[in-house]
Scaffold this active site. Sequence first.
Site, PDB file in Angstrom:
ATOM      1  N   CYS A   1       2.691 -25.890  44.882  1.00  0.00           N
ATOM      2  CA  CYS A   1       3.274 -24.941  45.835  1.00  0.00           C
ATOM      3  C   CYS A   1       2.510 -23.622  45.828  1.00  0.00           C
ATOM      4  O   CYS A   1       2.360 -22.967  46.874  1.00  0.00           O
ATOM      5  CB  CYS A   1       4.744 -24.675  45.505  1.00  0.00           C
ATOM      6  SG  CYS A   1       5.816 -26.127  45.627  1.00  0.00           S
TER       7      CYS A   1
ATOM      8  N   CYS B   1       6.673 -25.037  40.682  1.00  0.00           N
ATOM      9  CA  CYS B   1       5.794 -26.031  41.313  1.00  0.00           C
ATOM     10  C   CYS B   1       4.364 -25.511  41.423  1.00  0.00           C
ATOM     11  O   CYS B   1       4.089 -24.596  42.204  1.00  0.00           O
ATOM     12  CB  CYS B   1       6.365 -26.405  42.684  1.00  0.00           C
ATOM     13  SG  CYS B   1       5.251 -27.389  43.710  1.00  0.00           S
TER      14      CYS B   1
END
Length: 296
Positions: free
Chosen positions: A34, A31
């Site tokens: 993230c 991700c």
Amino acid sequence: MIDVTLQNFEAEVITASRSVPVLVDFWATWCGPCKVIGPLLEKLETQYGGRFKLVKIDSDQEQQLAAAFGIRSIPTCILLMDGQPVDGFMGALPEGKIKEFLDKHLPPAPEAEEEFLEEEAPGDAGSQLEKLQHAVATDPANDDARFEYVKNLLLAGRTDDAKVAFAPVIGKVPAVRRFDSLQRWMDALDFAQGADGPAAMADLDAKIAANRRDFDARHGKARLLMAQQQWTKAMDELLEILMRDKSWNEELARKTFIAILDIIEPPKPKVAEGQIPPDDPTVATYRRRLSSVVLS
């Protein structure tokens, strides 16, 4: 920041949230957003000085926990208080928005904190060392003064001078914990001096990536971080060992963790009679984390 799994979820999240708000960051290695919000959250955890605890859950590795919280996209952050989710947000919000979210729920910072920091702001480092050197010379048996003197020499990068100042009390290491802590720091500096700088860190990271239970590599990384005075990162690495094996190598990770707490804890300020001096927020946060892991 602590990595949470199903095994330590109850202790690190539910139980911990009954004494301090816990912010859970659901993420995954693939991700991109993230990787943006993660460092921001870690920075804010330090800035907020123990007013909340940050934990991370890999939603791919811990699908049961992700499902329990109804996670549909990442990053998603959930704030828990008193064992219950109270609010959350999705996506890589900017720092200002995350602060707004936190300030809406967290208890206010102590009013005395700013004043305390101003009172304790250090003066000239050389002058402070001279005062400590004088205190040790005047009273060689003053263990507190010697501890602070050696510590400040090490902080200033004067390792050889620190070892000379430490030599008269080296026999006390087994009996005086704070001297043991200084010895562990000096050992870490010697370890780092014999290592090949960034290449050594990269090698240890590769070993850890290949085997998360390579505790020798994790402890070696923690020692390199100690030598660089990256205290919280070193303690995070030691917590990774403790979460998996508390007794590894005769509790070496716990002993090293405590040594760092001794080193980074500032001298207690003078307060009026009957008052309790405030705890350093970073020390308080990591002391709670250690207790949570050791007692779980």
